[in-house]
Design a protein around this motif. Structure first.
Motif, mmCIF file in Angstrom:
data_model
loop_
_atom_site.group_PDB
_atom_site.id
_atom_site.type_symbol
_atom_site.label_atom_id
_atom_site.label_comp_id
_atom_site.label_asym_id
_atom_site.label_seq_id
_atom_site.Cartn_x
_atom_site.Cartn_y
_atom_site.Cartn_z
ATOM 1 N N PRO A 166 -11.347 -29.946 -18.309
ATOM 2 C CA PRO A 166 -11.388 -31.011 -18.750
ATOM 3 C C PRO A 166 -10.307 -31.745 -19.765
ATOM 4 O O PRO A 166 -9.873 -32.823 -19.533
ATOM 5 N N CYS A 194 -5.803 -34.894 -16.911
ATOM 6 C CA CYS A 194 -4.920 -35.867 -16.802
ATOM 7 C C CYS A 194 -3.269 -35.248 -16.334
ATOM 8 O O CYS A 194 -2.862 -35.623 -15.382
ATOM 9 N N GLN A 218 -15.436 -35.113 -11.987
ATOM 10 C CA GLN A 218 -14.599 -34.737 -13.427
ATOM 11 C C GLN A 218 -13.930 -36.027 -13.572
ATOM 12 O O GLN A 218 -13.431 -36.628 -12.880
ATOM 13 N N ALA A 241 -11.530 -38.367 -16.585
ATOM 14 C CA ALA A 241 -10.765 -38.620 -17.883
ATOM 15 C C ALA A 241 -10.229 -39.809 -17.992
ATOM 16 O O ALA A 241 -9.901 -40.192 -16.899
ATOM 17 N N CYS A 263 -6.860 -41.460 -19.621
ATOM 18 C CA CYS A 263 -5.820 -40.807 -19.921
ATOM 19 C C CYS A 263 -4.867 -41.791 -20.412
ATOM 20 O O CYS A 263 -4.378 -42.925 -19.905
ATOM 21 N N ALA A 289 -5.559 -36.322 -22.033
ATOM 22 C CA ALA A 289 -7.028 -36.947 -22.108
ATOM 23 C C ALA A 289 -7.608 -37.464 -23.486
ATOM 24 O O ALA A 289 -7.727 -36.534 -24.251
ATOM 25 N N ARG A 340 -13.250 -37.726 -22.069
ATOM 26 C CA ARG A 340 -13.709 -36.860 -20.859
ATOM 27 C C ARG A 340 -14.982 -36.378 -20.804
ATOM 28 O O ARG A 340 -15.871 -36.434 -21.616
#
Length: 193
Positions: free
Chosen positions: A114, A118, A137, A139, A141, A146, A149
């Protein structure tokens, strides 16, 4: 005697009602009313609702979407069902390019760390599997970093228009982009939070 019969009849009726309620609850549990589970939720010290507000210029939070929770759904259809942050009423999520963005990866072939989601997303397409159960998943960014997340796992959904999908995405966004920074209570966008 009639009072005794009335009490006995009421007790039988309550017993039947109890069994009926138990059956409904048990039936709901057996029909797959599974809830989504959030894990790996974390915000960096730089995260703040004010920063999120600056990322969502012109009412749009840019999104990079990989994969799909169901066959045939494209990034635009998926983004239309993902709510914006609750504290920014007029912000919507749209698939657009940009270094500062929301990254959503549906059913990845391999779990990406995680913290590096990004930068992996910036380097190209992330391999995803077809529909099945749903794993996302996510994130937020700033470039390749990240700042927030989360990972969501849940049951398969029949379509992106399904209320369960929208509810799962709402829970994901609320955890990923919270109203309050967990690191600094003075970074709250709304007074009194």
């Amino acid at each position: 005697m009639s009072t005794i019969h009335a009490v006995a009849r009421s007790a039988r009726l309550l017993g039947l009602v109890g069994l009926a309620v138990f059956g409904l609850v048990s039936g709901a549990a057996l029909t797959g009313a599974e809830a989504a589970t959030l894990t790996h939720v974390r915000q960096e010290a730089i995260y703040s609702p004010t920063l999120v507000q600056s990322l969502a210029r012109d009412g749009i939070l840019k999104a990079e979407i990989h994969g799909s929770p169901v066959g045939g759904a494209d990034a635009g259809q998926i983004a239309a069902q993902v709510p914006g942050p609750a504290f920014l009423a007029n912000v919507r999520v749209e698939p657009r390019e940009g270094r500062n963005r929301l990254v959503l990866v549906f059913n990845p072939v391999q779990i990406t760390n995680p913290d590096s989601l990004c930068s992996v997303a910036s380097s190209g397409a992330i391999p995803t599997t077809g529909p099945g159960g749903m794993q996302v998943q996510a994130a937020l960014c700033l470039g390749d970093t990240a700042i927030s997340r989360a990972v969501l796992q849940g049951p398969a959904v029949p379509s992106v228009e399904d209320p369960a999908f929208r509810q799962s995405m709402g829970e994901l966004i609320s955890s990923l982009i919270p109203l309050r920074s967990p690191h600094d209570s003075s970074r709250c966008l709304v007074p009194g939070c």
